[in-house]
Enzyme design. Structure first.
Site, PDB file in Angstrom:
ATOM      1  N   GLY A  10       0.518  -0.717   0.758  1.00 46.30           N
ATOM      2  CA  GLY A  10      -0.376   0.013  -0.360  1.00 46.30           C
ATOM      3  C   GLY A  10       1.080   0.714  -0.219  1.00 46.30           C
ATOM      4  O   GLY A  10       0.546   2.394   0.266  1.00 46.30           O
ATOM      5  N   ARG A  36      -2.292   0.451  -8.006  1.00 43.10           N
ATOM      6  CA  ARG A  36      -1.109   1.125  -9.024  1.00 43.10           C
ATOM      7  C   ARG A  36      -0.356   1.601  -9.168  1.00 43.10           C
ATOM      8  O   ARG A  36       0.882   1.865  -7.959  1.00 43.10           O
ATOM      9  CB  ARG A  36      -2.384   2.705  -8.156  1.00 43.10           C
ATOM     10  N   VAL A  60      -2.798  -7.669  -3.082  1.00 47.76           N
ATOM     11  CA  VAL A  60      -1.867  -8.181  -1.763  1.00 47.76           C
ATOM     12  C   VAL A  60      -3.482  -9.447  -1.550  1.00 47.76           C
ATOM     13  O   VAL A  60      -2.701 -10.392  -1.257  1.00 47.76           O
ATOM     14  CB  VAL A  60      -2.112  -7.359  -0.885  1.00 47.76           C
ATOM     15  N   SER A 139      -5.136  -0.431  13.930  1.00 44.79           N
ATOM     16  CA  SER A 139      -6.139   0.428  13.667  1.00 44.79           C
ATOM     17  C   SER A 139      -6.958   1.018  15.337  1.00 44.79           C
ATOM     18  O   SER A 139      -6.994  -1.130  15.772  1.00 44.79           O
ATOM     19  CB  SER A 139      -7.186   0.228  13.064  1.00 44.79           C
ATOM     20  N   TYR A 152     -14.957  -4.347   9.297  1.00 40.67           N
ATOM     21  CA  TYR A 152     -13.819  -3.087   9.367  1.00 40.67           C
ATOM     22  C   TYR A 152     -13.026  -3.154  10.891  1.00 40.67           C
ATOM     23  O   TYR A 152     -11.448  -3.568  10.887  1.00 40.67           O
ATOM     24  CB  TYR A 152     -13.775  -1.416   9.443  1.00 40.67           C
ATOM     25  N   LYS A 156      -9.311  -5.404  11.161  1.00 41.89           N
ATOM     26  CA  LYS A 156      -8.279  -4.598  12.592  1.00 41.89           C
ATOM     27  C   LYS A 156      -8.423  -5.798  14.143  1.00 41.89           C
ATOM     28  O   LYS A 156      -6.731  -5.760  14.407  1.00 41.89           O
ATOM     29  CB  LYS A 156      -8.440  -2.707  12.598  1.00 41.89           C
ATOM     30  N   GLY A 183      -5.997   6.227  15.317  1.00 39.63           N
ATOM     31  CA  GLY A 183      -6.846   6.225  15.085  1.00 39.63           C
ATOM     32  C   GLY A 183      -7.171   7.281  13.809  1.00 39.63           C
ATOM     33  O   GLY A 183      -6.502   7.032  12.955  1.00 39.63           O
ATOM     34  N   GLU A 188      -5.867   8.983   1.953  1.00 37.69           N
ATOM     35  CA  GLU A 188      -7.086   8.541   1.430  1.00 37.69           C
ATOM     36  C   GLU A 188      -8.524   7.969   1.734  1.00 37.69           C
ATOM     37  O   GLU A 188      -9.766   7.710   1.367  1.00 37.69           O
ATOM     38  CB  GLU A 188      -6.934   7.643  -0.333  1.00 37.69           C
ATOM     39  N   PHE A 189      -7.627   7.345   2.758  1.00 40.35           N
ATOM     40  CA  PHE A 189      -8.565   6.602   4.128  1.00 40.35           C
ATOM     41  C   PHE A 189     -10.825   6.360   3.373  1.00 40.35           C
ATOM     42  O   PHE A 189     -10.669   5.784   3.510  1.00 40.35           O
ATOM     43  CB  PHE A 189      -8.178   6.315   4.971  1.00 40.35           C
TER      44      PHE A 189
HETATM   45  P1  NDP Z   1      -4.924   5.377   1.886  1.00 43.95           P
HETATM   46  O1  NDP Z   1      -6.310   4.642   1.585  1.00 43.95           O
HETATM   47  O2  NDP Z   1      -3.999   6.494   1.393  1.00 43.95           O
HETATM   48  O3  NDP Z   1      -3.799   4.598   0.917  1.00 43.95           O
HETATM   49  C1  NDP Z   1      -4.082   2.969   1.722  1.00 43.95           C
HETATM   50  C2  NDP Z   1      -2.683   1.847   0.683  1.00 43.95           C
HETATM   51  O4  NDP Z   1      -3.495   0.303   0.514  1.00 43.95           O
HETATM   52  C3  NDP Z   1      -2.560   2.366  -0.973  1.00 43.95           C
HETATM   53  O5  NDP Z   1      -2.250   2.304  -1.227  1.00 43.95           O
HETATM   54  C4  NDP Z   1      -3.994   1.236  -1.567  1.00 43.95           C
HETATM   55  O6  NDP Z   1      -3.297   0.977  -2.917  1.00 43.95           O
HETATM   56  C5  NDP Z   1      -3.369  -0.017  -0.308  1.00 43.95           C
HETATM   57  N1  NDP Z   1      -4.264  -1.523  -0.980  1.00 43.95           N
HETATM   58  C6  NDP Z   1      -5.891  -1.367  -0.897  1.00 43.95           C
HETATM   59  N2  NDP Z   1      -6.112  -1.955  -1.083  1.00 43.95           N
HETATM   60  C7  NDP Z   1      -5.149  -2.630  -1.375  1.00 43.95           C
HETATM   61  C8  NDP Z   1      -4.738  -3.978  -2.538  1.00 43.95           C
HETATM   62  N3  NDP Z   1      -5.849  -4.987  -3.124  1.00 43.95           N
HETATM   63  N4  NDP Z   1      -3.699  -4.305  -2.521  1.00 43.95           N
HETATM   64  C9  NDP Z   1      -3.086  -3.791  -2.463  1.00 43.95           C
HETATM   65  N5  NDP Z   1      -2.993  -2.153  -2.087  1.00 43.95           N
HETATM   66  C10 NDP Z   1      -3.592  -2.182  -1.831  1.00 43.95           C
HETATM   67  O7  NDP Z   1      -5.774   4.662   3.851  1.00 43.95           O
HETATM   68  P2  NDP Z   1      -4.578   4.955   4.664  1.00 43.95           P
HETATM   69  O8  NDP Z   1      -2.776   5.092   4.107  1.00 43.95           O
HETATM   70  O9  NDP Z   1      -5.078   5.466   5.570  1.00 43.95           O
HETATM   71  O10 NDP Z   1      -4.447   3.696   5.368  1.00 43.95           O
HETATM   72  C11 NDP Z   1      -3.190   2.334   5.381  1.00 43.95           C
HETATM   73  C12 NDP Z   1      -3.508   1.462   6.265  1.00 43.95           C
HETATM   74  O11 NDP Z   1      -3.722   2.267   7.312  1.00 43.95           O
HETATM   75  C13 NDP Z   1      -4.732   0.595   5.959  1.00 43.95           C
HETATM   76  O12 NDP Z   1      -4.736  -0.643   6.576  1.00 43.95           O
HETATM   77  C14 NDP Z   1      -5.788   1.301   7.291  1.00 43.95           C
HETATM   78  O13 NDP Z   1      -6.786   0.457   7.249  1.00 43.95           O
HETATM   79  C15 NDP Z   1      -5.103   1.786   8.472  1.00 43.95           C
HETATM   80  N6  NDP Z   1      -5.528   2.776   9.075  1.00 43.95           N
HETATM   81  C16 NDP Z   1      -5.522   3.852   8.353  1.00 43.95           C
HETATM   82  C17 NDP Z   1      -6.281   4.906   9.486  1.00 43.95           C
HETATM   83  C18 NDP Z   1      -6.734   6.342   9.434  1.00 43.95           C
HETATM   84  O14 NDP Z   1      -7.418   6.571   9.964  1.00 43.95           O
HETATM   85  N7  NDP Z   1      -6.118   6.819   7.188  1.00 43.95           N
HETATM   86  C19 NDP Z   1      -6.202   5.244  11.378  1.00 43.95           C
HETATM   87  C20 NDP Z   1      -5.371   3.805  11.292  1.00 43.95           C
HETATM   88  C21 NDP Z   1      -5.429   2.512  10.737  1.00 43.95           C
HETATM   89  P3  NDP Z   1      -3.961   0.938  -4.732  1.00 43.95           P
HETATM   90  O15 NDP Z   1      -5.119   1.514  -3.878  1.00 43.95           O
HETATM   91  O16 NDP Z   1      -2.846   1.616  -5.328  1.00 43.95           O
HETATM   92  O17 NDP Z   1      -3.934  -0.701  -4.279  1.00 43.95           O
HETATM   93  C1  8X3 Z   2      -8.907   3.801  10.653  1.00 45.68           C
HETATM   94  C2  8X3 Z   2      -9.106   4.368  11.862  1.00 45.68           C
HETATM   95  O1  8X3 Z   2     -11.954   5.561  12.964  1.00 45.68           O
HETATM   96  O2  8X3 Z   2     -11.813   5.453  11.315  1.00 45.68           O
HETATM   97  O3  8X3 Z   2      -8.176   2.938  11.509  1.00 45.68           O
HETATM   98  O4  8X3 Z   2     -11.976   3.344  11.833  1.00 45.68           O
HETATM   99  S1  8X3 Z   2     -11.335   4.598  11.896  1.00 45.68           S
END
Ligand code: NDP
Ligand code: 8X3
Length: 254
Positions: A10, A36, A60, A139, A152, A156, A183, A188-189
């Site tokens: 990711g 991507r 993945v 998370s 979700y 986690k 948190g 882009e989440f």
């Molecule tokens: P983003 O959406 O910004 O990034 C997510 C990344 O995961 C992208 O690079 C995307 O790449 C990749 N991804 C998604 N699906 C796949 C797949 N099937 N195969 C390979 N790569 C994949 O989100 P974050 O950076 O915020 O999230 C990263 C991690 O942190 C996640 O596991 C998320 O659950 C966790 N998290 C996020 C929080 C938040 O509030 N933002 C808080 C806590 C945890 P592409 O689309 O190019 O494949």
């Molecule tokens: C991302 C944090 O609170 O949106 O894992 O689930 S929350």
């Protein structure tokens, strides 16, 4: 410090891209993966002066592709020191009885099975070298429930408990496992969670100072730079603007 080989899932956005930037120094070798390709290519170009970067377009969820990606690594990138299991997503915020079952499947396949596959294919090399560090991105949603967090949060919680169980299996080796539980962080989440609805996504962070991707990368850097005998098991962090609510109580209208 000896240069390291770091495999990041990711890496095309958010935490993964920030980790790539954080670790692009001192001759480190980076393996950047995501579905991507364009953002990976841009990152490779951006970081070329500071690190050797190998990119792999990788979903993945595809077990054979993950195996092929790890087993097909060029010689110089083969001895992975750090695996950052970061790829993941949330889809939707609907209550369980209304949710789209395909969204649940996608979260399980990505957040659980994808992380399992990457771990399983990278780990044997770490054990045979008796050196390595797996950093799993969980998370707060895996520890604390909230409405619409259903699957979700469940995925986690898996990541957190899987991380602890890995430590049990790896006892007696010098392979470390850490689980980070962030948190709310602005990446882009939320745009992914709300399927491109930018207004809804922006609303999540409105009026707050959320965590940033760089905050998480700095946490990963700290966790992985402890002396080799120190294993940070679980680390939870939140924005100062986030906390817990009271128990929700349903009351009948009399
Ligand atoms: P983003 O959406 O910004 O990034 C997510 C990344 O995961 C992208 O690079 C995307 O790449 C990749 N991804 C998604 N699906 C796949 C797949 N099937 N195969 C390979 N790569 C994949 O989100 P974050 O950076 O915020 O999230 C990263 C991690 O942190 C996640 O596991 C998320 O659950 C966790 N998290 C996020 C929080 C938040 O509030 N933002 C808080 C806590 C945890 P592409 O689309 O190019 O494949
Ligand atoms: C991302 C944090 O609170 O949106 O894992 O689930 S929350």
């Amino acid at each position: 410090m000896r240069e390291k080989t770091i495999f990041i899932t990711g890496a095309s956005a958010g935490f993964g891209a920030a980790c790539a930037r954080m670790f692009a120094a001192g001759g480190n070798r980076l393996i950047l993966t995501a579905r991507r390709v364009d953002p990976l290519l841009k990152l490779q170009e951006e970081l070329a002066a500071d690190a050797e970067v190998h990119i792999i377009p990788l979903d993945v969820r595809d077990r054979e592709a993950v195996q092929g990606a790890v087993e097909g690594l060029p010689e110089r990138f083969r001895d992975i020191d750090i695996l950052i299991n970061n790829a993941g997503l949330a889809l939707g915020l609907e209550p369980a009885h209304q949710v789209d079952l395909d969204d649940w499947d996608t979260m399980v396949d990505t957040n659980i099975k994808g992380l399992m596959y990457c771990t399983r294919f990278v780990l044997p090399g770490m054990v045979s070298r008796n050196r390595g560090h797996i950093v799993n991105i969980s998370s707060t949603a895996g520890a604390w429930p909230y409405p619409g967090g259903n699957v979700y949060g469940g995925t986690k919680a898996f990541v957190t408990q899987f991380s602890r169980n890995l430590r049990c299996d790896l006892l007696g080796t010098r392979v470390r496992v850490s689980c980070i539980q962030p948190g709310m962080a602005e990446t882009e989440f939320s745009s992914v969670r709300f399927k491109g609805d930018g207004e809804k996504a922006a609303g999540v962070y409105q009026g707050t100072e959320p965590l940033t991707a760089e905050d998480i990368a700095e946490t990963v850097r700290w966790v992985t730079s402890q002396p080799p005998h120190v294993n940070v098991n679980t680390l939870e962090l939140m924005s100062i603007d986030q906390s817990w609510g009271p128990f929700a109580i349903h009351r009948e209208q009399k």
